[in-house]
Design an enzyme around this catalytic site. Structure first.
Site, PDB file in Angstrom:
ATOM      1  N   CYS A   1      -6.976  22.940  -2.730  1.00  0.00           N
ATOM      2  CA  CYS A   1      -6.549  21.872  -3.636  1.00  0.00           C
ATOM      3  C   CYS A   1      -7.608  21.702  -4.704  1.00  0.00           C
ATOM      4  O   CYS A   1      -8.801  21.779  -4.419  1.00  0.00           O
ATOM      5  CB  CYS A   1      -6.365  20.561  -2.867  1.00  0.00           C
ATOM      6  SG  CYS A   1      -5.765  19.200  -3.917  1.00  0.00           S
TER       7      CYS A   1
ATOM      8  N   CYS B   1     -11.737  14.208   1.461  1.00  0.00           N
ATOM      9  CA  CYS B   1     -10.651  15.035   2.020  1.00  0.00           C
ATOM     10  C   CYS B   1     -11.143  16.458   2.232  1.00  0.00           C
ATOM     11  O   CYS B   1     -11.684  17.075   1.313  1.00  0.00           O
ATOM     12  CB  CYS B   1      -9.473  15.015   1.043  1.00  0.00           C
ATOM     13  SG  CYS B   1      -8.154  16.166   1.474  1.00  0.00           S
TER      14      CYS B   1
ATOM     15  N   CYS C   1     -10.899  15.294  -4.258  1.00  0.00           N
ATOM     16  CA  CYS C   1     -11.184  13.985  -3.648  1.00  0.00           C
ATOM     17  C   CYS C   1     -12.254  14.182  -2.571  1.00  0.00           C
ATOM     18  O   CYS C   1     -12.063  14.993  -1.656  1.00  0.00           O
ATOM     19  CB  CYS C   1      -9.920  13.383  -3.048  1.00  0.00           C
ATOM     20  SG  CYS C   1      -8.596  13.162  -4.275  1.00  0.00           S
TER      21      CYS C   1
ATOM     22  N   LEU D   1      -3.218   6.208  -3.783  1.00  0.00           N
ATOM     23  CA  LEU D   1      -3.977   5.358  -4.710  1.00  0.00           C
ATOM     24  C   LEU D   1      -5.434   5.196  -4.245  1.00  0.00           C
ATOM     25  O   LEU D   1      -6.364   5.453  -4.990  1.00  0.00           O
ATOM     26  CB  LEU D   1      -3.290   3.998  -4.832  1.00  0.00           C
ATOM     27  CG  LEU D   1      -3.709   3.150  -6.035  1.00  0.00           C
ATOM     28  CD1 LEU D   1      -3.342   3.800  -7.353  1.00  0.00           C
ATOM     29  CD2 LEU D   1      -3.085   1.752  -5.952  1.00  0.00           C
ATOM     30  N   HIS D   2      -5.621   4.741  -3.024  1.00  0.00           N
ATOM     31  CA  HIS D   2      -6.938   4.655  -2.362  1.00  0.00           C
ATOM     32  C   HIS D   2      -7.917   3.653  -2.967  1.00  0.00           C
ATOM     33  O   HIS D   2      -8.965   3.389  -2.369  1.00  0.00           O
ATOM     34  CB  HIS D   2      -7.612   6.029  -2.249  1.00  0.00           C
ATOM     35  CG  HIS D   2      -6.776   7.071  -1.586  1.00  0.00           C
ATOM     36  ND1 HIS D   2      -6.088   6.841  -0.410  1.00  0.00           N
ATOM     37  CD2 HIS D   2      -6.481   8.346  -1.952  1.00  0.00           C
ATOM     38  CE1 HIS D   2      -5.416   7.934  -0.069  1.00  0.00           C
ATOM     39  NE2 HIS D   2      -5.638   8.856  -0.990  1.00  0.00           N
TER      40      HIS D   2
ATOM     41  N   CYS E   1      -3.886  13.490   8.192  1.00  0.00           N
ATOM     42  CA  CYS E   1      -4.095  13.408   6.739  1.00  0.00           C
ATOM     43  C   CYS E   1      -5.544  13.663   6.362  1.00  0.00           C
ATOM     44  O   CYS E   1      -6.443  13.074   6.927  1.00  0.00           O
ATOM     45  CB  CYS E   1      -3.717  12.024   6.242  1.00  0.00           C
ATOM     46  SG  CYS E   1      -1.981  11.877   5.999  1.00  0.00           S
TER      47      CYS E   1
ATOM     48  N   GLY F   1      -3.020  20.795  -0.832  1.00  0.00           N
ATOM     49  CA  GLY F   1      -2.630  20.924  -2.229  1.00  0.00           C
ATOM     50  C   GLY F   1      -2.100  19.640  -2.840  1.00  0.00           C
ATOM     51  O   GLY F   1      -1.753  18.686  -2.146  1.00  0.00           O
ATOM     52  N   GLU F   2      -2.049  19.631  -4.161  1.00  0.00           N
ATOM     53  CA  GLU F   2      -1.449  18.540  -4.943  1.00  0.00           C
ATOM     54  C   GLU F   2      -0.081  19.034  -5.394  1.00  0.00           C
ATOM     55  O   GLU F   2       0.029  19.897  -6.275  1.00  0.00           O
ATOM     56  CB  GLU F   2      -2.348  18.201  -6.139  1.00  0.00           C
ATOM     57  CG  GLU F   2      -1.675  17.451  -7.278  1.00  0.00           C
ATOM     58  CD  GLU F   2      -0.974  16.163  -6.855  1.00  0.00           C
ATOM     59  OE1 GLU F   2       0.205  15.994  -7.215  1.00  0.00           O
ATOM     60  OE2 GLU F   2      -1.592  15.331  -6.160  1.00  0.00           O
TER      61      GLU F   2
ATOM     62  N   CYS G   1       5.196  18.497   7.844  1.00  0.00           N
ATOM     63  CA  CYS G   1       4.258  18.248   6.752  1.00  0.00           C
ATOM     64  C   CYS G   1       3.870  19.600   6.179  1.00  0.00           C
ATOM     65  O   CYS G   1       3.319  20.440   6.904  1.00  0.00           O
ATOM     66  CB  CYS G   1       3.040  17.501   7.295  1.00  0.00           C
ATOM     67  SG  CYS G   1       1.746  17.266   6.073  1.00  0.00           S
TER      68      CYS G   1
END
Length: 377
Positions: free
Chosen positions: A135, A142, A139, A248-249, A370, A190-191, A128
């Site tokens: 980031c 996170c 969100c 999505l969440h 995660c 990060g995105e 991973c």
């Protein structure tokens, strides 16, 4: 009973890294084969040596120049510093699951910190990787998102995390004997799609045949995103059939605007449509990631709504839902769903014909799961 709780506090969305940061040294993983050869020739070094350096790095997974005996001793240091500069230093590795989950904290050349996680399963080994230091997607549940964005990572910094994992596997440092890395997930810090160019470069290096790259199958690579719609559409046209994972969440705009602030730019409908379009173009099933948060997004009516949203594009096997029991972050009010609510969520999705799995959370006790990567020294 009303669901409204105190408003969720979020940071602003940040798409661009801060200006004026120095760039890390150029590394062969930043370049394709022609670029590596050209760089050596520009420096007055023989271009054909680029392939030998690539073979050591990607093919033999060597990191000690003394083992590169096919390079002339007089030129070896110059060649190595030209194409194989040190990019990152491991500060610490934490282990869980009897050593089969390993989280490494890396210090980059400018002091920025990132983390990567190697997970070995009986049938595969997954790395991973992080694609940004921090980031900017903000969100609120996170740990990475709460730290803000420091900078984008380069292609080579991303690739080096995988190569380091591949070395550990090849050298038998992970319980289970020598092995190889079969899967890479862009689900670290990060995105990925906000650092599009470097991430696509890394995907190409991972999938380029050896010695140009690591020679992995594109099917073993998953790129995750919170839903940068124009970039999802761009990725669909790259001709690399990686798996797309959409975080999505929430199935409705009202809640998703709070949980995933990018939703204020691209609605649930636009985001899911981009994912569907990706599946239609690439013939690769899209994974919908959904972190289950107690009392926030785990209600039965939201499971029904999620099923309806996904089914509105037809049930030709284009999608599957990956439910993630929320991993706790210190000091956070967010907690994982009650197991009974999680089971009911799964039941309702499956009743609508949506294949659903609950993710096995590895590395939770070392803050390697995660949403937990915060890269603290």
């Amino acid at each position: 009973m009303s669901e409204t709780v105190e408003p969720i506090k979020t940071l602003p969305l940040v798409f661009d890294e801060p200006r004026g940061r120095k760039k890390p040294p150029r590394h062969l993983a930043d370049l394709d084969e022609a670029g590596r050869k050209a760089l050596l020739e520009e420096m007055g070094l023989p271009g054909f040596r680029a392939k030998q350096l690539s073979t050591h790095y990607f093919g033999r997974l060597v990191d000690d120049p003394a083992e590169m005996t096919d390079l002339p001793a007089g030129q070896r240091d110059e060649l190595v510093s030209a194409l194989l500069p040190d990019l990152m230093t491991p500060l610490r590795t934490l282990e869980a699951d009897k050593g089969t989950t390993r989280k490494t904290l890396w210090k980059l050349f400018d002091g920025a910190l990132v983390e990567s996680v190697l997970m070995r399963y009986p049938d595969r080994a997954t790395v991973c990787v992080s694609s940004q230091a921090g980031c900017g997607m903000a969100c609120p549940f996170c740990a990475t998102g709460m730290g803000g964005l420091q900078r984008n990572m380069t292609t080579a910094e991303i690739v080096e995390q995988v190569v380091a994992g591949a070395r550990s596997m090849a050298r038998g440092e992970v319980p289970g004997g020598p092995g190889r890395v079969s899967n890479v997930v862009f689900m670290g810090m990060g995105e990925p799609l906000a650092n599009y160019k470097a991430v696509i470069g890394a995907v190409r290096r991972l999938t380029d045949p050896s010695p140009a790259g690591l020679g992995m199958s594109a099917r073993g690579v998953t790129v995750s995103t919170v839903g940068l719609v124009p970039r999802i559409n761009q990725l669909a046209d790259e001709g690399i059939p990686v798996t797309l994972a959409l975080s999505l969440h929430a199935p409705d705009d009202e809640l998703r605007n709070e949980l995933v602030p990018i939703n204020t730019r691209f609605s649930v409908a636009e985001t899911v449509e981009a994912a569907w379009n990706y599946a239609a173009k690439t013939k690769r099933r899209v994974s919908i990631e959904y972190a289950m948060m107690r009392g926030i997004n785990d209600q039965a009516h939201r499971a029904d709504l999620l099923g309806d949203v996904l089914n509105s594009y037809g049930d030709w096997g284009w999608v599957h839902v990956n439910l993630i029991p929320l991993n706790p972050v210190e000091g956070s009010k967010w907690t994982a769903s009650d197991p009974a609510d999680e089971r009911e969520f799964v039941r309702r999705l499956e009743a609508k014909g949506i294949p659903t799995t609950v993710r096995d959370t590895r590395g939770r006790e070392i803050d390697g799961a995660c949403g937990q990567l915060a890269a603290k020294e």
